[in-house]
Enzyme design. Structure first.
Site, PDB file in Angstrom:
ATOM      1  N   GLU A 246      30.475  57.878  39.949  1.00  0.00           N
ATOM      2  CA  GLU A 246      31.328  56.667  39.636  1.00  0.00           C
ATOM      3  C   GLU A 246      30.854  55.754  40.434  1.00  0.00           C
ATOM      4  O   GLU A 246      31.337  55.647  41.660  1.00  0.00           O
ATOM      5  CB  GLU A 246      32.827  56.980  39.874  1.00  0.00           C
ATOM      6  CG  GLU A 246      33.777  56.018  39.231  1.00  0.00           C
ATOM      7  CD  GLU A 246      33.547  55.808  37.765  1.00  0.00           C
ATOM      8  OE1 GLU A 246      33.300  54.878  37.109  1.00  0.00           O
ATOM      9  OE2 GLU A 246      33.628  56.934  36.937  1.00  0.00           O
ATOM     10  N   CYS A 280      35.580  48.333  41.912  1.00  0.00           N
ATOM     11  CA  CYS A 280      34.351  48.455  41.090  1.00  0.00           C
ATOM     12  C   CYS A 280      34.468  47.752  39.831  1.00  0.00           C
ATOM     13  O   CYS A 280      33.526  47.369  39.101  1.00  0.00           O
ATOM     14  CB  CYS A 280      33.921  49.845  41.079  1.00  0.00           C
ATOM     15  SG  CYS A 280      35.166  51.021  40.328  1.00  0.00           S
TER      16      CYS A 280
END
Length: 489
Positions: A246, A280
């Protein structure tokens, strides 16, 4: 006094490696110190997890869930302490760290639903037998945690891994060791058996020792694209190991044809500057229509951004933005802004580091319209690049001009525009009239391109925590009425 910061095989022990420290980025104070786990201790943790695996995986899912649910209850009882620990170590305002603990508390129930829905048992009748689909845990998995959500994001790997029957070796970010330690203490209090969850604290050497060990069956990573790509190369040629990555994004947010300017600006600010830009999914690129209305949105955005409150995590009133994770990170963001200005970008709101020894920066906006050779980088902080456009197809083409593909969004009053954007944009999260930092734990979370390796987390974490086993079963055997050609009985 020796700090016992490693949790291995059910016992706390001091590290045998080098001393490292955690610094409160808002106050420039050392708040934690300890010795890193040595390579020997990392191996000890992995072997403890291996030894604990048969018993843990052999328990019923109800038994495993009972411990996870107790952990959730302990989070509720200790939420204020954990939230303030997070605030000290990350610099995030307390109002925000409280929401992180809340997300951790909800993860068990969501993971339980996902376990049954994504990896439950399926039974089908067939002639003379039954066909089953069941799932089994992988074994020993390593979990690498990031610093921006030091509780919630590793929790999103650890909880589904444990529910599925895996045992875990957890390596948190070296920037947030105190949050990890406090979290694992709650797991210990919840009754997690020895060896089922192990904590190895340390810097790069500790992480390398864990990822390189032949006894791990999988690795779940949340962090930078550079580190994720290194791990992917390291696991090359090892199809026997499950790897879930991720990573970040150079995320686009497009604005066109909006009647409510303030609502649009609020969504932009929430997309770009929440958590001091350290999510993110944060918007890094803002595509705004070169029109009278687009200019009105941009002018209002500049005004609101200049008035964003940046302050200490315990300040009253609470700030929207706290400190970044470190003074070094804050300085690097200012450097990134200056590099863009050197390339020809125009400053609309100048980012400033208010104290070179602390992690505070004010949010920045730069207009990069027409600037050539822009780096396709994730500037992990409160820096927003503006692109003015006249043609939506050209804007979408430029939005897709990135190696990443995590989150994207459009702010518009026309559903047809959103449907067109959705069809053509390349990202794993696509939102309409909502911040692109908004994602539900009840949905998959992940991106394409350099943002991940097609192992979406959150609700789909169950998928990489277990593997499917297909069975055809009959409780007795008999010869068929018609034999295959060439057989005689």
């Amino acid at each position: 006094m020796t700090n016992s910061i490693q949790f291995i095989d059910g016992c706390w022990e001091a590290g045998e490696g080098q001393l490292f420290k955690s610094i409160d980025p808002a106050r420039n104070e050392v708040i934690w110190s300890g010795e890193a786990a040595s390579e020997t201790q990392v191996e000890k943790a992995i072997l403890a997890a291996r030894a604990a695996f048969p018993d843990w995986s052999g328990r019923s899912v109800e038994e495993r869930l009972a411990i996870c649910q107790k952990f959730s209850e302990l989070l509720e009882e200790n939420k204020e302490h954990l939230a303030r620990t997070m605030a000290k170590e990350t610099g995030k305002p307390v109002w925000e760290t409280r929401t992180e603990v809340g997300a951790m508390m909800g993860k068990v129930a969501i993971s339980e639903r996902a376990y049954h829905e994504r990896t439950g048992t399926v039974e089908n009748d067939m002639p003379g037998a039954k066909a089953f689909i069941r799932h089994k845990p992988h074994g020993v998995v390593a979990v690498y945690g990031p610093y921006n959500f030091p509780g919630h994001l590793p929790n999103g790997h650890i909880v589904p891994a444990l529910i599925a029957g895996n045992t875990v070796v957890f390596k948190p970010s070296e920037l947030t060791p105190m949050v990890a330690q406090e979290t694992v203490k709650l797991w210990e209090k919840a009754g997690i058996p020895a060896g089922v969850l192990n904590l190895v604290q340390g810097e790069v050497d500790t992480g390398k020792a864990l990822s390189a060990h032949p006894q791990i069956d999988g690795l779940y990573f949340t962090g930078s694209s550079n580190t994720g790509h290194l791990l992917h190369k390291q696991f090359g040629g090892r199809p026997d190991k499950i790897l879930a990555l991720e990573m970040g994004g150079n995320n686009p947010l497009l604005v066109t044809n909006v009647a409510d300017v303030d609502a649009a600006v609020h969504n932009i600010v929430q997309s770009a500057f929440i958590t001091s830009g350290q999510r993110c999914t944060c918007a890094r690129r803002l595509f705004i229509e070169d029109s009278e209305q687009g200019r009105a949105v941009l002018e209002r955005l500049i005004e609101v951004t200049e008035n964003i409150l940046v302050d200490d995590y315990e300040a009253d009133p609470q700030p929207f933005m706290g400190a970044m994770i470190s003074a070094k990170a804050a300085g690097e963001m200012v450097d990134a802004q200056n590099e863009l200005l050197h390339k020809g970008a125009k400053s609309l709101v100048r980012m400033k580091q208010t104290d070179s020894k602390k992690g505070f920066v004010t949010p920045g906006i730069v207009d990069v319209t027409g600037v050539e050779d822009l780096p396709d980088e994730e500037h992990f902080g409160p820096l927003l690049k503006v692109y003015r456009f006249k043609d939506i197809d050209a804007a979408i083409k430029e939005a897709n001009n990135t190696r990443y593909g995590l989150s994207a969004g459009v702010l518009c009053d026309d559903e047809q525009t959103y449907r067109y954007f959705f069809k053509h944009i390349r990202a794993g999260i696509v939102n309409w009239n909502k911040p692109i930092t908004g994602a539900s734990s009840a949905a998959p979370f992940g991106g394409i391109g350099a943002s991940g390796n097609h192992r979406a987390s959150a609700y789909y974490a169950a998928d990489y925590c277990a593997y499917p086993v297909a069975s055809v079963e009959a409780d007795s055997m008999s010869l068929p009425e018609s034999l295959a050609p060439g057989l005689k009985f």
